[in-house]
Design a protein around this motif. Sequence first.
Motif, short mmCIF file in Angstrom:
data_model
loop_
_atom_site.label_atom_id
_atom_site.label_comp_id
_atom_site.label_asym_id
_atom_site.label_seq_id
_atom_site.Cartn_x
_atom_site.Cartn_y
_atom_site.Cartn_z
N ARG A 394 32.85 44.67 44.91
CA ARG A 394 33.94 45.33 45.63
C ARG A 394 34.99 45.88 44.66
O ARG A 394 35.19 45.32 43.58
CB ARG A 394 34.62 44.34 46.57
CG ARG A 394 33.76 43.96 47.76
CD ARG A 394 34.47 42.96 48.64
NE ARG A 394 33.87 42.93 49.98
CZ ARG A 394 34.36 42.23 50.99
NH1 ARG A 394 35.45 41.51 50.83
NH2 ARG A 394 33.78 42.26 52.18
N ALA A 395 35.67 46.93 45.06
CA ALA A 395 36.77 47.46 44.24
C ALA A 395 38.04 46.74 44.69
O ALA A 395 38.42 46.81 45.86
CB ALA A 395 36.91 48.96 44.43
N VAL A 396 38.68 46.09 43.73
CA VAL A 396 39.85 45.27 44.04
C VAL A 396 40.96 46.12 44.69
O VAL A 396 41.32 47.18 44.16
CB VAL A 396 40.38 44.63 42.73
CG1 VAL A 396 41.63 43.80 42.99
CG2 VAL A 396 39.29 43.80 42.08
N ASN A 397 41.48 45.65 45.80
CA ASN A 397 42.69 46.21 46.45
C ASN A 397 42.51 47.57 47.12
O ASN A 397 43.48 48.08 47.69
CB ASN A 397 43.87 46.33 45.47
CG ASN A 397 44.34 44.99 44.94
OD1 ASN A 397 43.89 43.95 45.44
ND2 ASN A 397 45.21 44.99 43.97
N VAL A 398 41.35 48.18 47.07
CA VAL A 398 41.22 49.52 47.67
C VAL A 398 41.44 49.45 49.19
O VAL A 398 42.16 50.28 49.76
CB VAL A 398 39.85 50.14 47.33
CG1 VAL A 398 39.57 51.34 48.21
CG2 VAL A 398 39.82 50.58 45.86
N VAL A 399 40.85 48.48 49.84
CA VAL A 399 41.02 48.38 51.29
C VAL A 399 42.46 48.02 51.64
O VAL A 399 43.05 48.59 52.57
CB VAL A 399 40.04 47.32 51.87
CG1 VAL A 399 40.31 47.08 53.34
CG2 VAL A 399 38.60 47.78 51.65
N GLU A 400 43.03 47.14 50.85
CA GLU A 400 44.42 46.73 51.12
C GLU A 400 45.37 47.92 50.95
O GLU A 400 46.32 48.08 51.74
CB GLU A 400 44.80 45.59 50.17
CG GLU A 400 44.16 44.26 50.49
CD GLU A 400 42.71 44.11 50.02
OE1 GLU A 400 42.18 45.08 49.41
OE2 GLU A 400 42.12 43.04 50.23
#
Lengths: 435, 268
Positions: A394-400
């Motif tokens: 997963r790419a860290v913080n992208v969804v957040e």
Amino acid sequence: MTDPSRRSFMRSLGVLAGSAAVLSTAPWLASCSADKQAAVTGERARIALIGTGSRGQYHLHNLKLIPHSEVVALCDIHQPHLDEASQLFPEAKTYTDYHALLDDPDIDGVIIATPLGTHARITLDALDAGKHVFCEKAMALTLDECKEVYERYKQCDNVLYYCMQRMYDEKYIRGVQMINDGLIGDVVGMRCHWFRNADWRRDCPDPSLERLINWRLYRETSGGLMTELASHQLEVCSWVTGKMPSKIMGMGDIIHWKHDAREVYDTVNVVYKYSDGRTISYESLISNKYNGMEDQILGSRGTMNLATGLYYLEEDNSRSGIKQLLSSVRESVFSAIPAAGPSWRPETADAYIPHSILDGVTHVNNGQSTIGADHDGSEDILASFCQACITGERAVNVVEEAYSATALCLLGNKAIEEGTTIDFPDEYKIPYMKF
Amino acid sequence: MKASTDYYHENSMFHASATEVMGTRLDMVILGIDRAKGDLLWQQCRERLEQLEAVGSKFKADSETTAVNRAEPLSIVTVSPLFGQLLTEAIGFRQPTRGCFDVTLGSCSAVEFRSPVELVVPASGLTIDLGGYLKGRAVDDMMAVLKSGGVTDAFIDFGGSSIMGIGSHPAGKGWPVSVTDPYSRRVLATFSLRDASLSTSGNTPAYNGHIVNPATGRIVSGNRLSAIVAREALVAEVLSTTWLVADEQLRREILPQFENVYNEFVYN
């Protein structure tokens, strides 16, 4: 053949991702390191596209340049768009029902480029089908939908990306890093705007297709300027400050494009206020393009204009050295001329001097395309997603970040509609947010 | 390139200034000269800068360097004799700097010329960055133009980091310049440039992460600054870059490989 300019940029993103300082500014780049890029060499993510309109086809063109991707399926309910996409990837299977596409076990990841009103439903169905998902911004049309998607994401292991391309745009990454390093002093405010002069309509061959083709203009499918344009810029503000505004007020109306049945505003002005008093001043309209598109971060010692790739210093010493030398000759004063760096004697600037974030020529998006610009980070975030479809990382913080930005957009619209100052609702806060 | 010139009659001083040249700006001050001669010499310098840029700038989409960087692995690219000459000279600094100065970021040994104008791209592709080399070459070439025009006193400042003093300031000997810590703004050293060149390299608060160690491919980070004073601008450029990535022992090994280096330091 891989486009060489692309290849070399991916290489530079890999170099960027190798810097601890860059990763502290943009932790989502951790999955783009040169080592990780090299690890997927020879592998290909099997990608499906749902929504083959203009933006979907823009992604298809970019996918042609991504060696670790293979487009295996296409889906649209509008046959002419599906046919156009199919011409780009004739080998890909075609679907008119995305549910059938999601049943195909030979698909690793799906790209969702459908109208905003459908983002949440398709994302949830795709995650439930075990697919990795790349969805266009904004996250969803309502805050409840955003929350539902966010919670589902936290419960599953799938990869989820939102096309917040500024997060992968080198000049934004470098610029935010410079801000973090203190170049412009304390961030005291933000001014973002996006101006165009166009009706935002697409040609519609049949009136029965109006709401499908021109979905951006209707509230059941679109949040208008806030979700389509402001979402990118408000994300940058959250990124820079690491905080969320707690109060929102705004005004908006249809002032120029009155003569069609559109429902979304063609002008908006929204102010976001942080708990420490700082504000984001946001403005967008589509009947005058003089001011273009800018993301200005205002600091006590300078201004970072991330969209144009330029910054300006309040006290700019960069040019006074040579003036000092000329004066010393004229006045016959023999004293050391400061060189190399900001030691030049301050002068009273009568104009701000633009400095490039990235040395030399850079790609600047003037914001006028309604489809997408070249080299604005879209290709890189898509390449990163394809890599994630192979690795599962997963790419860290992208969804957040996408959740936070979308919430600000939707609350901006709410503030406009209610005509009052609203507080950021507690029920839509997520642990990532700091107020 | 955008350029402008000024002339100060009372001091017989000619000043040329250019922006958007090799991704930065350039100032050239010539003393004891009339306006027409200044214009003529500046025109010659400008032509040389444009030649070097057309060949070597990575910032120009149509430069030869850009074309080579975009070429497919194992393809053969036809290059100009000037490109071949510059690349060969630049690559030649790899050995005396023990690999610390490498314009191909680690691919030097794989670069092969089939003929003086035919370059074979290595299997791994090629990323050439002539950056510092090109600036040093340009300053030396401009100095040659000025000297052949009879100039005795001049000052060239290329991007604030590559500086040459020819002759002297009218009020003293040489051209005194100081190097300051870009973070604290403290003066770290002062040098007098008399037919000598100063090159500084390092990170600044505004520009951090542009220096890559060719041996490791890693970015040189943190507050580190190097300064070299040498007769030739090119040598100063090469060594100031090298000094950022080489440790003390390696620097002592490298220094004797170069002549006419007058002063050097690294600040951490």
